[in-house]
Design an enzyme around this catalytic site. Structure first.
Site, PDB file in Angstrom:
ATOM      1  N   ARG A  83       0.837  -1.205   0.000  1.00  0.00           N
ATOM      2  CA  ARG A  83       0.000   0.000   0.000  1.00  0.00           C
ATOM      3  C   ARG A  83       0.870   1.253   0.000  1.00  0.00           C
ATOM      4  O   ARG A  83       0.545   2.245  -0.664  1.00  0.00           O
ATOM      5  CB  ARG A  83      -0.944  -0.006   1.202  1.00  0.00           C
ATOM      6  CG  ARG A  83      -1.955   1.124   1.154  1.00  0.00           C
ATOM      7  CD  ARG A  83      -3.044   0.960   2.194  1.00  0.00           C
ATOM      8  NE  ARG A  83      -2.524   1.028   3.549  1.00  0.00           N
ATOM      9  CZ  ARG A  83      -3.225   0.707   4.634  1.00  0.00           C
ATOM     10  NH1 ARG A  83      -4.481   0.296   4.519  1.00  0.00           N
ATOM     11  NH2 ARG A  83      -2.693   0.802   5.831  1.00  0.00           N
ATOM     12  N   LYS A 186      -2.486   6.655   1.578  1.00  0.00           N
ATOM     13  CA  LYS A 186      -2.388   7.021   2.993  1.00  0.00           C
ATOM     14  C   LYS A 186      -1.462   8.228   3.125  1.00  0.00           C
ATOM     15  O   LYS A 186      -0.299   8.109   3.546  1.00  0.00           O
ATOM     16  CB  LYS A 186      -1.893   5.813   3.806  1.00  0.00           C
ATOM     17  CG  LYS A 186      -2.305   5.874   5.266  1.00  0.00           C
ATOM     18  CD  LYS A 186      -2.284   4.506   5.885  1.00  0.00           C
ATOM     19  CE  LYS A 186      -2.377   4.540   7.386  1.00  0.00           C
ATOM     20  NZ  LYS A 186      -3.651   5.004   7.924  1.00  0.00           N
ATOM     21  N   GLU A 222     -16.400   6.005   4.420  1.00  0.00           N
ATOM     22  CA  GLU A 222     -15.794   5.322   5.573  1.00  0.00           C
ATOM     23  C   GLU A 222     -16.018   6.056   6.871  1.00  0.00           C
ATOM     24  O   GLU A 222     -16.639   7.120   6.908  1.00  0.00           O
ATOM     25  CB  GLU A 222     -14.327   4.972   5.331  1.00  0.00           C
ATOM     26  CG  GLU A 222     -13.427   6.074   4.894  1.00  0.00           C
ATOM     27  CD  GLU A 222     -12.009   5.581   4.583  1.00  0.00           C
ATOM     28  OE1 GLU A 222     -11.574   4.541   5.082  1.00  0.00           O
ATOM     29  OE2 GLU A 222     -11.320   6.295   3.843  1.00  0.00           O
TER      30      GLU A 222
END
Ligand code: PLP
Ligand code: COI
Length: 342
Positions: A83, A186, A222
């Site tokens: 990621r 992220k 989310e």
């Protein structure tokens, strides 16, 4: 030999505490250098570094667990490495190889072994990798030099009560990320964009803010720094969205749900569908599974009460127990998710 630590492990908050060492690796002249160990918790960098001005920074989060059998385990570090590589492609930073990432995770955990909380204390060692652009730019361009650091800190539960229901509030006046923006990466900017909504939610006594998709304000995205899942008719349902972080916990839960005989659906979830879930949860490394009691949408005067008796549901509990049993090495690691550090 390091001194035994006398900490109030059971009452740790999700916060920063200094530990003994962090590990670092510099990217210079087009290549990654050797792994370095530091005992300083500060960094010295150029005031025009791209991470400071143009948000060229990424982070990750995973945990190390002290287990009943005496081992220390970390959960799916290769997924965090992958990621981070995806984030690097997203904001034009050099990709750190998976092997180096995993080696550094193991090293920093071992170096700080005395900070890995005791088995059954309810606390874990949070591992925080960070990658920043460190060289100077004044025009909007990527840096040529980078620093990758991993530090660790012992933490308690992210949401109140650990595995207990919490309430969330839909933040219609805020967007965390855009459909074609950086929500899938992220990067710090997404969290800066969430600070107002997060404070707004906390000020009203909610555990966290809850986001709908930014474009139509119609579908579930989310829950703050955690993904959403709902359970109904023996099915695990989780949003398909281009503006949420691909959670490693959620990916694992989808697999475990399937293993437990549930159907798994990854699709858009219209807000009204919240009424139909028998159970729901927020999931992530920090949150693990935080069962959802109620989701409120004050701007349209709606309240979705999911846990009718205020308690976590049976499927969420089964998933939670299964996940932590694998993380702590108490169930066979059939998917090869766990790395033994020691
Ligand atoms: N969504 C956001 C925005 C997050 O910051 C996190 C935490 O990493 C998650 C979801 C959960 O992801 P993971 O399960 O990989 O920790
Ligand atoms: C995590 O679950 O690791 C997170 O990233 C949460 C964090 C932003 C506090």
């Amino acid at each position: 030999m390091a001194k035994e630590l006398d900490l109030d492990w059971a009452n740790l908050k999700f916060g920063y505490m200094p530990t003994d060492y962090n590990v670092r690796c510099y990217f210079r002249n087009g290549e990654w250098g050797e792994i370095e160990v530091s005992s300083s918790d500060t960094i010295n960098m150029h005031m025009a570094a791209t991470c400071l001005h143009y948000g060229q920074e990424a982070f990750e989060g995973l945990k190390a667990y002290r287990c009943k059998d005496g081992h220390i385990r970390v959960f799916r570090p290769e997924e965090n490495a992958a990621r981070l590589q995806s984030t690097c492609r997203g904001i034009l930073m050099p990709e750190l190889p998976t092997e180096k990432f995993v080696e550094m995770v193991k090293k920093v955990v071992l170096l700080n072994e005395r900070f890995v909380p005791p088995y059954e204390s309810g606390a874990t060692l949070y591992v925080r990798p960070l990658l920043i652009g460190t060289s100077a730019q004044v025009g909007v361009h990527p840096a040529t030099e980078y620093l990758f650091i991993i530090f660790v800190t012992p933490v308690g539960p992210y949401f109140k009560g650990g595995f207990a229901t919490n309430n969330y509030v839909i933040a219609r006046d805020h967007d965390r990320s855009a459909p074609l923006g950086t929500g899938i990466y992220k990067v710090g900017g997404n969290y800066a964009a969430s600070l107002q909504a997060n404070k707004w939610a906390h000020d009203q006594g909610y555990a966290c803010e809850f986001y709908l998709d930014a474009k139509e304000k119609k579908y579930i995205d989310e829950c703050g720094a955690a993904n959403f899942f709902g359970i109904k008719n023996n099915t695990y349902v989780t949003p398909l969205s281009t503006s949420i972080l691909p959670s490693i916990t959620n990916k694992s839960l989808m697999q475990l749900a399937e293993d437990l005989g549930l159907k798994v659906e990854r699709r858009q979830i219209p807000e009204e569908e919240l009424e139909t879930f028998e159970e729901a949860g927020a999931c992530g490394t920090a949150a693990v599974i935080s069962p959802i009691g109620e989701i409120d949408d004050p701007e349209i005067g709606k309240k979705y009460v999911i846990a009718k008796n205020g308690k976590p549901g049976p499927v969420s509990e089964k998933l939670y127990k299964k996940l932590i049993a694998i993380q702590y090495g108490e169930e066979p690691d059939t998917h090869n998710w766990v790395t033994i550090v020691k």
